[in-house]
Design a protein around this motif. Structure first.
Motif, short mmCIF file in Angstrom:
data_model
loop_
_atom_site.label_atom_id
_atom_site.label_comp_id
_atom_site.label_asym_id
_atom_site.label_seq_id
_atom_site.Cartn_x
_atom_site.Cartn_y
_atom_site.Cartn_z
N GLU A 161 42.26 -42.48 18.72
CA GLU A 161 42.72 -43.58 19.16
C GLU A 161 42.01 -44.69 18.50
O GLU A 161 42.49 -45.95 18.74
CB GLU A 161 42.52 -43.73 20.66
CG GLU A 161 43.17 -42.46 21.52
CD GLU A 161 42.58 -41.15 21.34
OE1 GLU A 161 41.28 -41.03 21.38
OE2 GLU A 161 43.27 -40.19 21.62
N PHE A 162 41.00 -44.53 17.74
CA PHE A 162 40.19 -45.95 17.26
C PHE A 162 41.20 -46.43 16.37
O PHE A 162 40.88 -47.74 16.33
CB PHE A 162 38.76 -45.20 16.40
CG PHE A 162 39.09 -44.39 15.26
CD1 PHE A 162 39.28 -45.42 14.04
CD2 PHE A 162 39.42 -43.31 15.09
CE1 PHE A 162 39.14 -44.55 12.73
CE2 PHE A 162 39.60 -42.44 13.95
CZ PHE A 162 39.44 -43.47 12.82
N ILE A 163 42.00 -45.91 15.80
CA ILE A 163 42.97 -46.67 14.77
C ILE A 163 43.91 -47.47 15.58
O ILE A 163 44.54 -48.52 15.13
CB ILE A 163 43.61 -45.74 13.90
CG1 ILE A 163 44.50 -44.91 14.49
CG2 ILE A 163 42.56 -45.00 12.85
CD1 ILE A 163 45.61 -44.19 13.37
N LEU A 164 43.97 -47.31 16.80
CA LEU A 164 44.85 -48.18 17.96
C LEU A 164 44.03 -49.25 18.41
O LEU A 164 44.57 -49.85 19.30
CB LEU A 164 45.46 -47.16 18.71
CG LEU A 164 46.59 -46.04 18.09
CD1 LEU A 164 46.92 -45.08 19.12
CD2 LEU A 164 47.56 -46.75 17.30
N ASP A 165 42.75 -49.39 18.30
CA ASP A 165 41.85 -50.03 18.91
C ASP A 165 42.45 -51.54 18.86
O ASP A 165 43.36 -52.13 17.87
CB ASP A 165 40.46 -50.32 18.16
CG ASP A 165 39.38 -50.55 19.23
OD1 ASP A 165 39.62 -50.49 20.37
OD2 ASP A 165 38.43 -50.92 18.90
N GLY A 166 42.26 -52.21 19.97
CA GLY A 166 42.93 -53.61 20.18
C GLY A 166 44.22 -53.64 20.95
O GLY A 166 44.73 -54.80 21.47
N TRP A 167 44.76 -52.42 21.12
CA TRP A 167 46.03 -52.50 21.81
C TRP A 167 45.84 -51.59 23.23
O TRP A 167 45.16 -50.51 22.99
CB TRP A 167 47.04 -51.62 21.17
CG TRP A 167 47.57 -52.43 19.81
CD1 TRP A 167 47.23 -52.28 18.67
CD2 TRP A 167 48.28 -53.42 20.00
NE1 TRP A 167 47.51 -53.21 17.94
CE2 TRP A 167 48.25 -54.30 18.66
CE3 TRP A 167 49.05 -54.17 20.91
CZ2 TRP A 167 49.10 -55.11 18.12
CZ3 TRP A 167 49.63 -55.61 20.28
CH2 TRP A 167 49.84 -56.11 19.37
#
Length: 167
Positions: A89-95
């Motif tokens: 999920e770190f690559i979806l951070d900010g959402w």
């Protein structure tokens, strides 16, 4: 108000076939790269006939058919991530939640973010935890290489595997 502290889950590949997962990530990167290039071209072309400035968001300028293609690629990517990684999920951070992007902006603005997310994932994969099945497979390969070697060669095989057990 104090800042919320988030505990990061360790990132792991859940599929024991790391080579296959890596090659699938490469395929997704290639697909997103091609899509991002197409979306950049879309932004320079006339607006889709689907677009009505009185009733539509800017996204419709790219055409409903292209929005559907984008959605399919996005969902395919998210399903792949959920099925073969934990803690990614770190690559979806900010959402905060699905769909992890602004659905009202142009595709030329959205597609490069997905490409970048996958490139970050790929660059980080060498540091992900691997499942026991992967290590069992590596152990089997090691024993096969060791059994095929002479007594002198066995030392070299063991030395090589101890230096880099993921080869």
């Amino acid at each position: 108000m104090p800042r919320e502290i988030r505990v990061q889950t360790p990132v792991a590949i859940t599929n024991p076939n790391k080579a296959w997962v890596s090659s699938e990530v490469d395929k997704l990167i290639a697909e997103w790269s091609e899509w991002a290039n197409f979306c950049t071209m879309l932004a320079t072309e006339p607006d889709s006939p689907d677009y009505n400035p009185q009733t539509c968001s800017e996204a419709i300028k790219d055409g409903r058919e292209n929005l559907q293609k984008h959605k399919i690629l996005r969902e395919k990517t998210l399903v792949f991530l959920r099925n073969h990684f934990s803690g990614s999920e770190f690559i979806l951070d900010g959402w905060y939640d699905h769909p992890y992007e602004s659905v009202t902006s142009r595709l030329s603005d959205r597609a490069p973010y997905w490409l970048h997310r996958l490139e970050v994932l790929k660059a980080s994969m060498g540091y992900f935890q691997l499942p026991d099945g992967f290590w069992q497979g590596q152990g089997k390969k090691f024993l096969e290489a060791l059994s095929d070697a002479t007594a002198e060669g066995a030392i070299d095989v063991a030395k090589s595997w101890l230096r880099n057990p993921t080869n």
